[in-house]
Scaffold this active site. Structure first.
Site, mmCIF file in Angstrom:
data_model
loop_
_atom_site.group_PDB
_atom_site.id
_atom_site.type_symbol
_atom_site.label_atom_id
_atom_site.label_comp_id
_atom_site.label_asym_id
_atom_site.label_seq_id
_atom_site.Cartn_x
_atom_site.Cartn_y
_atom_site.Cartn_z
ATOM 1 N N ILE A 181 8.079 26.047 47.782
ATOM 2 C CA ILE A 181 8.590 27.101 48.668
ATOM 3 C C ILE A 181 7.751 28.377 48.572
ATOM 4 C CG2 ILE A 181 10.225 28.242 47.081
ATOM 5 C CD1 ILE A 181 12.320 28.012 49.359
ATOM 6 N N ASN A 211 3.738 22.927 33.948
ATOM 7 C CA ASN A 211 4.089 24.079 33.133
ATOM 8 C C ASN A 211 5.207 23.679 32.167
ATOM 9 O OD1 ASN A 211 2.327 25.737 34.644
ATOM 10 N ND2 ASN A 211 3.908 26.132 36.167
ATOM 11 N N GLY A 266 4.814 29.024 31.662
ATOM 12 C CA GLY A 266 5.179 29.554 32.971
ATOM 13 C C GLY A 266 6.217 28.723 33.699
ATOM 14 N N GLN A 267 6.996 27.917 32.940
ATOM 15 C CA GLN A 267 8.009 27.084 33.588
ATOM 16 C C GLN A 267 9.224 27.924 33.980
ATOM 17 O OE1 GLN A 267 9.228 23.665 31.284
ATOM 18 N NE2 GLN A 267 10.502 22.854 32.943
ATOM 19 N N HIS A 273 8.450 18.512 36.456
ATOM 20 C CA HIS A 273 7.721 18.427 37.721
ATOM 21 C C HIS A 273 6.246 18.688 37.486
ATOM 22 C CE1 HIS A 273 8.998 22.582 37.140
ATOM 23 N NE2 HIS A 273 7.932 22.958 37.813
ATOM 24 N N LEU A 274 5.472 18.113 38.360
ATOM 25 C CA LEU A 274 4.017 18.249 38.338
ATOM 26 C C LEU A 274 3.621 19.012 39.614
ATOM 27 C CD1 LEU A 274 1.897 15.044 37.844
ATOM 28 C CD2 LEU A 274 1.779 16.281 39.969
ATOM 29 N N HIS A 275 2.739 19.977 39.447
ATOM 30 C CA HIS A 275 2.223 20.731 40.605
ATOM 31 C C HIS A 275 0.927 20.088 41.090
ATOM 32 C CE1 HIS A 275 4.601 24.573 39.928
ATOM 33 N NE2 HIS A 275 4.725 23.994 38.741
#
Ligand code: 5GP
Length: 114
Positions: free
Chosen positions: A31, A87, A93-94, A100-102
């Site tokens: 988002i 993260n 920075g989570q 989850h994977l970016h």
């Protein structure tokens, strides 16, 4: 299950721009993208952080990487390149406590990361 924004997306309680789904994983556009293309690959199992991944999750962890490869191919940025990252906890920075994977693509990534 610990309720997070991602568990609500899995339950279709809030909308997301979904690009990939399997029995184990869901992937959708972030988002608040940090690159022209920014996709999140999340587990359907509610695993809070990378620290919580167990040996029994080896196949699931592999599926996350294979999903990233598939999404890059399907969305057409495999050849130009992309970055995959996870993260973990505060220093990583989570913000969302659901594994989850970016996938970041569409621009040249700097190194080291900020
Ligand atoms: P983290 O910082 O935990 O590694 O990443 C969480 C990511 O989830 C952030 O990049 C953030 O923009 C994204 N995010 C948070 N809430 C939502 C949401 O409701 N929908 C989508 N698509 N992404 C979200």
């Amino acid at each position: 299950m610990i309720e997070t924004v991602f568990s609500k997306i899995i339950a279709r309680e809030i909308p997301a721009d979904i690009v990939y789904e399997s029995d184990e994983l869901l992937a959708f556009h972030d988002i608040n993208p940090q690159a022209p293309i920014h996709i999140l690959v999340i587990t359907k199992q509610p695993i809070p952080t990378l620290n919580d991944l167990q040996d029994q999750h080896a196949q699931l962890a592999g599926q996350m990487l294979l999903a990233a490869r598939q999404i890059a191919a399907d969305l057409g940025f495999a050849a130009s390149g992309y970055r995959v990252l996870i993260n973990c906890n505060q220093d990583g920075g989570q913000d969302v406590w659901h594994l989850h994977l970016h996938i970041l693509a569409g621009r040249r990534m700097g190194w080291p990361p900020g």
